[in-house]
Design an enzyme around this catalytic site. Structure first.
Site, mmCIF file in Angstrom:
data_model
loop_
_atom_site.group_PDB
_atom_site.id
_atom_site.type_symbol
_atom_site.label_atom_id
_atom_site.label_comp_id
_atom_site.label_asym_id
_atom_site.label_seq_id
_atom_site.Cartn_x
_atom_site.Cartn_y
_atom_site.Cartn_z
ATOM 1 N N ARG A 159 -3.451 -26.223 14.200
ATOM 2 C CA ARG A 159 -4.028 -25.272 14.773
ATOM 3 C C ARG A 159 -5.023 -25.501 15.837
ATOM 4 N NH1 ARG A 159 -5.703 -20.333 12.419
ATOM 5 N NH2 ARG A 159 -4.981 -19.187 14.363
ATOM 6 N N THR A 200 0.750 -1.126 -0.047
ATOM 7 C CA THR A 200 0.151 0.014 0.030
ATOM 8 C C THR A 200 0.699 1.308 0.103
ATOM 9 O OG1 THR A 200 -1.928 -1.201 1.065
ATOM 10 C CG2 THR A 200 -1.706 1.389 1.500
ATOM 11 N N CYS A 203 -5.154 -19.681 20.208
ATOM 12 C CA CYS A 203 -5.256 -18.322 20.982
ATOM 13 C C CYS A 203 -4.130 -17.523 20.386
ATOM 14 C CB CYS A 203 -4.893 -18.753 22.628
ATOM 15 S SG CYS A 203 -6.145 -19.818 23.178
#
Ligand code: ASP
Length: 341
Positions: A245, A12, A278
């Site tokens: 995960r 960007t 988490c």
């Protein structure tokens, strides 16, 4: 005055609006330079190099990481530090990858970018670049580089690259390292967190590695996950490493199909790494039976690594053609400050 190599890869920060679609597209470095007269007067000599085709970082790849490593290796003796301008979307992956690929680096590699393009009045890009150059040029009292690792400079913080995650799509503080204190914070003065800064080993050479092996997948568990899909993915012959995960402290459903799929994969030499879903905290497979079963099935603990770090660490280790037992061992050890043991 320090000498810094600024590598422009896209993102960007240097984008302009495509008049036909209204969406932002990567643009060349000259456009950036026009909006950054500060580069000529920032207390460091800044030389620049840009990718032939600057990219939105969603198009980042191991080949482009390799290009960055080759550039850094080529300029390693010629400059004091490196600043990489990069899109924010995958910056944490690139920072993690480079931290493993640039083994035993003694000079700073600081990645930065912005949430608003440099041509926009309220851009965060100017401050981020100026801060990044300052970090890359900083020396300690003995004349050694203050930062001797890969880091992300964003929104007034300097964070360890392989501990960092993009946490906001629109906030100027777009990155956090949940399990590691910032390396430095810039207010009126820069405050370094000296206790945690990595120091290169003077007895080991800088050993850049330009290849990665992307035979890796990350799988997110959730209640109701389809056994057939998991079984098939674990059995795929092109996969060498799986980042699993899991829930909480590294727990997974107590289902025989899952344990069987993991056992079959580890028996076939695949490396399965336990990473918690988490954002903060660590895997402790001995804490609950739901985690312990994974340990006995051959899963290794990723401790408090980010997914970005676990995925790129596996890619880096597999590219070294190490036996899977060795990869398993190294996944549990910090190689570049990426995990706490
Ligand atoms: N899509 C952009 C990129 O990652 C977002 C950014 O730079 O902030 O290249």
């Amino acid at each position: 005055m320090g000498k810094i190599l600024l590598i422009y890869t896209g993102g960007t920060i240097g984008m302009i609006k495509n008049q036909q679609t209204g969406a932002l597209d990567p643009f060349n470095f000259e456009h950036l330079r026009v909006h950054l007269p500060e580069l000529n007067d920032c207390g460091a000599e800044v030389i620049t190099i840009q990718f032939n085709h600057p990219v939105d970082s969603s198009d980042m790849s191991p080949e482009l990481w390799s290009e960055m490593v080759t550039i850094i290796d080529k300029y390693y003796q010629l400059v004091d530090g490196f600043v990489i301008l990069h899109g924010t979307d995958t910056m944490a992956y690139t920072a993690s990858a480079l931290s493993f690929m640039l083994a035993n680096i003694a000079k700073p590699v600081i990645l930065t970018g912005s949430q608003l393009p440099i041509g926009v009045l309220r851009t965060d890009g100017k401050e981020n670049i100026i801060n990044a150059i300052e970090y890359a040029a900083a020396h300690d009292q003995d004349g050694n580089p203050q930062i001797q690792e890969v880091a992300i400079c964003f929104g007034q913080k300097l964070l360890r690259g392989n501990r960092t995650t993009k946490c906001s799509a629109d906030n100027f503080s777009a990155f956090t390292s949940y399990n590691c204190q910032p390396l430095a914070v810039s207010g009126v003065n820069i405050k370094y967190n000296s206790n945690i800064l990595l120091r290169h080993n003077p007895y080991l050479p800088f050993s850049p590695q330009s290849i990665m092996d992307p035979s890796v997948i990350a799988i997110t568990l959730f209640p109701g996950v389809n056994p057939g899909i998991i079984r098939n993915v674990f059995a795929l012959s092109e996969i060498k490493g799986i980042v699993l995960r899991t829930f909480g402290a590294g727990n997974a459903p107590r289902q025989s199909w899952l344990i069987d799929a993991i056992k079959a994969a580890t028996d076939a030499g695949k490396v399965v790494v336990n990473i918690t879903q988490c954002q903060q905290g660590t895997v402790e497979m001995g804490l609950y039976t739901t985690g312990n079963q994974l340990h006995y099935a051959g899963v290794v603990s990723g401790h408090d690594m980010t997914v970005e770090a676990a995925v790129t660490k596996l890619m880096c280790l597999f590219a070294q053609n190490l036996p899977s037992d060795q990869v398993r061992k190294l996944m549990e050890q910090p190689l570049a400050g990426e995990l706490t043991v």
